[in-house]
Structure formats: structure tokens, C-alpha cells
Design a protein around this motif. Structure first.
Motif, short mmCIF file in Angstrom:
data_model
loop_
_atom_site.label_atom_id
_atom_site.label_comp_id
_atom_site.label_asym_id
_atom_site.label_seq_id
_atom_site.Cartn_x
_atom_site.Cartn_y
_atom_site.Cartn_z
N LEU A 94 0.83 -1.20 0.00
CA LEU A 94 0.00 0.00 0.00
C LEU A 94 0.86 1.25 0.00
O LEU A 94 0.57 2.22 -0.71
CB LEU A 94 -0.94 -0.02 1.21
N GLN A 95 1.94 1.24 0.77
CA GLN A 95 2.84 2.39 0.82
C GLN A 95 3.55 2.60 -0.51
O GLN A 95 3.95 3.71 -0.84
CB GLN A 95 3.86 2.19 1.94
N ALA A 96 3.68 1.51 -1.30
CA ALA A 96 4.31 1.61 -2.61
C ALA A 96 3.32 2.06 -3.70
O ALA A 96 3.70 2.17 -4.86
CB ALA A 96 4.92 0.26 -2.99
N GLY A 97 2.08 2.28 -3.30
CA GLY A 97 1.10 2.80 -4.25
C GLY A 97 0.24 1.77 -4.94
O GLY A 97 -0.47 2.10 -5.91
N VAL A 98 0.25 0.52 -4.47
CA VAL A 98 -0.62 -0.49 -5.07
C VAL A 98 -2.08 -0.10 -4.84
O VAL A 98 -2.46 0.20 -3.71
CB VAL A 98 -0.33 -1.89 -4.49
N ASP A 99 -2.86 -0.10 -5.90
CA ASP A 99 -4.27 0.27 -5.77
C ASP A 99 -5.21 -0.83 -6.23
O ASP A 99 -6.44 -0.69 -6.16
CB ASP A 99 -4.57 1.56 -6.53
N THR A 100 -4.64 -1.95 -6.71
CA THR A 100 -5.46 -3.06 -7.21
C THR A 100 -4.82 -4.37 -6.77
O THR A 100 -3.64 -4.61 -7.05
CB THR A 100 -5.57 -3.03 -8.74
N PHE A 101 -5.59 -5.21 -6.08
CA PHE A 101 -5.10 -6.50 -5.61
C PHE A 101 -5.93 -7.61 -6.26
O PHE A 101 -7.16 -7.54 -6.27
CB PHE A 101 -5.22 -6.61 -4.10
N ILE A 102 -5.25 -8.61 -6.78
CA ILE A 102 -5.94 -9.77 -7.33
C ILE A 102 -5.48 -11.00 -6.55
O ILE A 102 -4.28 -11.31 -6.52
CB ILE A 102 -5.62 -9.96 -8.83
N GLU A 103 -6.43 -11.67 -5.90
CA GLU A 103 -6.09 -12.88 -5.16
C GLU A 103 -6.07 -14.06 -6.11
O GLU A 103 -7.06 -14.34 -6.79
CB GLU A 103 -7.10 -13.13 -4.02
N THR B 17 -13.73 -18.23 -10.49
CA THR B 17 -14.57 -18.69 -11.59
C THR B 17 -14.26 -17.89 -12.85
O THR B 17 -13.63 -16.82 -12.81
CB THR B 17 -16.06 -18.51 -11.27
N MET B 18 -14.74 -18.39 -14.00
CA MET B 18 -14.59 -17.65 -15.25
C MET B 18 -15.31 -16.31 -15.18
O MET B 18 -14.87 -15.33 -15.79
CB MET B 18 -15.12 -18.48 -16.41
N GLU B 19 -16.40 -16.26 -14.42
CA GLU B 19 -17.11 -14.99 -14.24
C GLU B 19 -16.20 -13.97 -13.57
O GLU B 19 -16.18 -12.79 -13.95
CB GLU B 19 -18.38 -15.22 -13.41
N ASP B 20 -15.43 -14.41 -12.56
CA ASP B 20 -14.47 -13.52 -11.90
C ASP B 20 -13.42 -13.03 -12.91
O ASP B 20 -13.05 -11.85 -12.93
CB ASP B 20 -13.74 -14.24 -10.77
N TYR B 21 -12.95 -13.95 -13.73
CA TYR B 21 -11.92 -13.63 -14.72
C TYR B 21 -12.42 -12.58 -15.70
O TYR B 21 -11.72 -11.59 -16.01
CB TYR B 21 -11.52 -14.91 -15.45
N GLU B 22 -13.63 -12.75 -16.20
CA GLU B 22 -14.18 -11.80 -17.15
C GLU B 22 -14.41 -10.44 -16.49
O GLU B 22 -14.23 -9.39 -17.13
CB GLU B 22 -15.48 -12.33 -17.75
N ARG B 23 -14.80 -10.45 -15.23
CA ARG B 23 -15.01 -9.18 -14.51
C ARG B 23 -13.68 -8.43 -14.38
O ARG B 23 -13.61 -7.20 -14.57
CB ARG B 23 -15.60 -9.45 -13.13
N ILE B 24 -12.60 -9.17 -14.05
CA ILE B 24 -11.30 -8.54 -13.92
C ILE B 24 -10.88 -7.92 -15.26
O ILE B 24 -10.40 -6.79 -15.32
CB ILE B 24 -10.26 -9.57 -13.45
N ARG B 25 -11.05 -8.68 -16.34
CA ARG B 25 -10.69 -8.17 -17.66
C ARG B 25 -11.48 -6.91 -18.00
O ARG B 25 -10.93 -5.93 -18.53
CB ARG B 25 -10.93 -9.23 -18.74
N LYS B 26 -12.75 -6.92 -17.68
CA LYS B 26 -13.61 -5.76 -17.99
C LYS B 26 -13.21 -4.54 -17.19
O LYS B 26 -13.06 -3.44 -17.74
CB LYS B 26 -15.07 -6.13 -17.73
N GLU B 27 -13.01 -4.73 -15.88
CA GLU B 27 -12.75 -3.58 -15.03
C GLU B 27 -11.33 -3.03 -15.21
O GLU B 27 -11.06 -1.86 -14.93
CB GLU B 27 -13.01 -3.94 -13.56
N LEU B 28 -10.41 -3.90 -15.66
CA LEU B 28 -9.03 -3.41 -15.93
C LEU B 28 -8.86 -3.03 -17.39
O LEU B 28 -7.75 -2.71 -17.81
CB LEU B 28 -8.03 -4.49 -15.52
N HIS B 29 -9.95 -3.11 -18.17
CA HIS B 29 -9.97 -2.66 -19.56
C HIS B 29 -8.94 -3.36 -20.43
O HIS B 29 -8.17 -2.74 -21.16
CB HIS B 29 -9.74 -1.14 -19.61
#
Length: 314
Positions: free
Chosen positions: A267-276, A301-313
Motif C-alpha cells: 500500500l505504501q508503494a502505491g498499489v491500488d489493485t489487488f488480485i487474489e 470462476t470464469m465470471e471472476d476472470y471476465e469481470r477482472i478483464r472488464k474492469e481493468l480494460h
């Protein structure tokens, strides 16, 4: 542009069915899992997808299966153009994190995880020790409970600093019993025994760490390509060479996992997006409890994967 951290789940997150959705729907994931199966003496696909749970929960089985699933997920994200600026993993997850960072070869990950798992499972006679989660923000009282065990010549240490209100103790069976009684007397009653095969991340694994050192010397470890926040230091390191990587992995076996402090570093290094990366949401929840202003994604799930792709453009 987002600064992304990949967080790799550790042992305990495994569950029958993990990765099955990806295997059915992703050629990239399927290729990784099939390849890991060929490189292992375990049927990682069958064990990961079908269990049974009792078998999958064995340390010698859980670790290579988790490593294979996490490697497959990394390859999927990478194929979609999603790459981290920094990585970290919880215990076993650190090995997958180092593979993602280029310090461990992909073809070696499952082999290393399997050998580490067998070593940890067989390090001590059954019943010698275990681990216990303590849900409390009273760190000083938790330290005093460990000291109470030490005064009776038993081992009980803090093995995981997961959050300011979640710790894990590790030690001898009697040491945990003494500490548990001390905690109860001090008013801390949320103490949960963990289903693990030994007292991991405690001094009881110091001898086993010497064997792990010899095992790791058989593999060509190298300096990571991107920063890795290591369990034992909570510092972001690129490491000077593979010897430093091996040193930190060996130390990890008998030292506390500083996960909460590692999150502070990122967080101190400026990370603003975490993917588990991996099954479950343990690490995601720890991030959300610490900072609700960052984006946090699970990937089950694949639904999670598609959401990540969408939100990270991507």
C-alpha cells in the motif's frame, strides 16, 4: 494506470473443485494443468477437481495441487495482458509468487511444492504440534500467552500476522494448550484449532529447513524480474541472486509470516489493485479490512476472470 499486486493463497484454501471451471473453459489453464500433471507423480487435475477432501487436505497433496492451479491462473491473466507490478504469497503461495516473478521456473514449481509438502508432512511425528488461529486485537496478551508456554518449556509462537485482529499460533500440542488456557483466562475466547499436519512456521521446523535448503539447491533459482514482498521480511525485494531467494524460502519454513506488514509495504508503494490468485477469499478479505479504497478481486470462476478483464480494460 493501475498498480497491480498479485496475492497468492496458501495451504488451507484448497477445496475440491478448485480450478474446474477454468479447466472446462480455458485452453490456457487446461494446458498448464495437464502439463503439471505430467511433471508430477500426482494426478493434480483429479485431486484438485474431485478430491476427496481428506486426501486433498494432506499437506503433501494440497501444496502441489494449489501450486498447479495458481500457475494456471497466472498464465490466464498473463495471456489477457494482466501483469503485476509486485507479488506476494501466503506461505506456500510465496512459491507461486516467485514463479510469477521469474525466480522459479514454471516447470519446477509443482515439483518443489510436492517435495516441500512431503517434507513438512513428515518433519515431525503425528501429534507433535499444530496451529491455532486467534481472533483478537490484543497482541500483547497473545505474546504473554506464548511466553506462558515457554515458561513451562513448551514451544508456542506467533506464526502468522494476518491482520491487527487475526493471528495464528504454532507450537507443540501442550504449548498450544497452555497458551489457549492463558488466552481464555484473559478473556480472549475466539481461538480456533487449524486442520494442519504440523506446527508450521515455528522453531520446530528448524531442522526440516536444512533439508529444504538442500532440496532447493537442486533447482536453478534466480533473481525475480519484479519486486516480491517476502513473508519473513515484509520488504519488497528483487534479490541479488537465486541464493537470496533460497535463503528467504528456507527461513520462511520456521519463521513468522508477516502478511499484514506485507500489505502495508504494498500500500505504501502505491498499489491500488489487488488480485487474489487461488481458491477462497481469505487474502481479499484481509486487504478489504485494511483499506477499503483499493480495488480487490478474487479469482475462483470464469465470471471472476471476465469481470477482472472488464474492469481493468483489457
Amino acid at each position: 494506470m493501475s498498480k497491480i499486486a498479485f496475492l497468492f493463497a496458501g495451504q488451507g484454501s484448497q477445496t475440491p473443485g478448485m480450478g474446474q471451471d477454468f479447466y472446462r473453459n480455458s485452453d490456457v489453464f487446461r494446458q498448464v494443468m495437464d502439463s503439471c500433471g505430467k511433471l508430477s507423480d500426482l494426478d493434480v487435475c483429479s485431486l484438485s477437481f474431485s478430491g476427496p477432501a481428506a486426501k486433498l487436505n494432506e499437506t503433501a497433496v494440497a501444496q502441489p495441487c494449489l501450486a498447479a492451479v495458481e500457475l494456471g491462473l497466472v498464465r490466464m491473466l498473463s495471456s489477457a495482458g494482466i501483469r503485476p507490478s509486485v507479488v506476494a504469497g501466503l506461505s506456500l503461495g510465496e512459491y507461486a509468487a516467485l514463479t510469477c516473478a521469474g525466480a522459479i521456473r514454471e516447470e519446477d514449481l509443482v515439483s518443489i511444492a510436492a517435495r516441500r509438502g512431503r517434507l513438512m508432512q513428515e518433519a515431525l511425528p503425528a501429534g507433535t504440534g499444530s496451529m491455532m488461529a486467534v481472533l483478537s486485537n490484543r497482541l500483547e496478551d497473545i505474546r504473554l500467552a506464548c511466553q506462558a508456554a515457554g515458561k513451562q518449556n513448551e514451544i508456542c509462537e506467533i506464526a502468522n500476522f494476518n491482520s491487527p485482529s487475526q493471528y495464528v499460533l504454532s507450537g507443540t500440542a501442550r504449548g498450544l494448550s497452555i497458551a489457549g488456557k492463558h488466552l481464555e483466562e484473559s478473556g480472549i475466547r475466539r481461538c480456533l484449532p487449524l486442520k494442519v499436519s504440523g506446527p508450521f512456521h515455528s522453531p520446530l521446523l528448524k531442522t526440516a529447513s536444512l533439508e529444504l535448503d538442500e532440496i532447493l539447491k537442486e533447482y536453478p533459482l534466480q533473481a525475480p524480474d519484479i519486486p516480491v514482498v517476502f513473508n519473513t521480511t515484509a520488504c519488497s525485494e528483487t534479490c541479488r541472486d537465486g541464493n537470496r531467494v533460497r535463503e528467504l524460502l528456507v527461513r520462511q519454513l520456521y519463521s513468522p509470516v508477516l502478511f499484514d506488514q506485507s500489505l502495508d509495504t504494498m500500500l505504501q508503494a502505491g498499489v491500488d489493485t489487488f488480485i487474489e490468485i487461488g481458491p477462497g477469499h481469505v487474502l481479499s478479505r484481509l486487504v478489504q479490512k485494511k483499506n477499503r479504497d483499493v480495488r480487490v478481486f478474487g479469482l475462483e470462476t470464469m465470471e471472476d476472470y471476465e469481470r477482472i478483464r472488464k474492469e481493468l480494460h483489457v
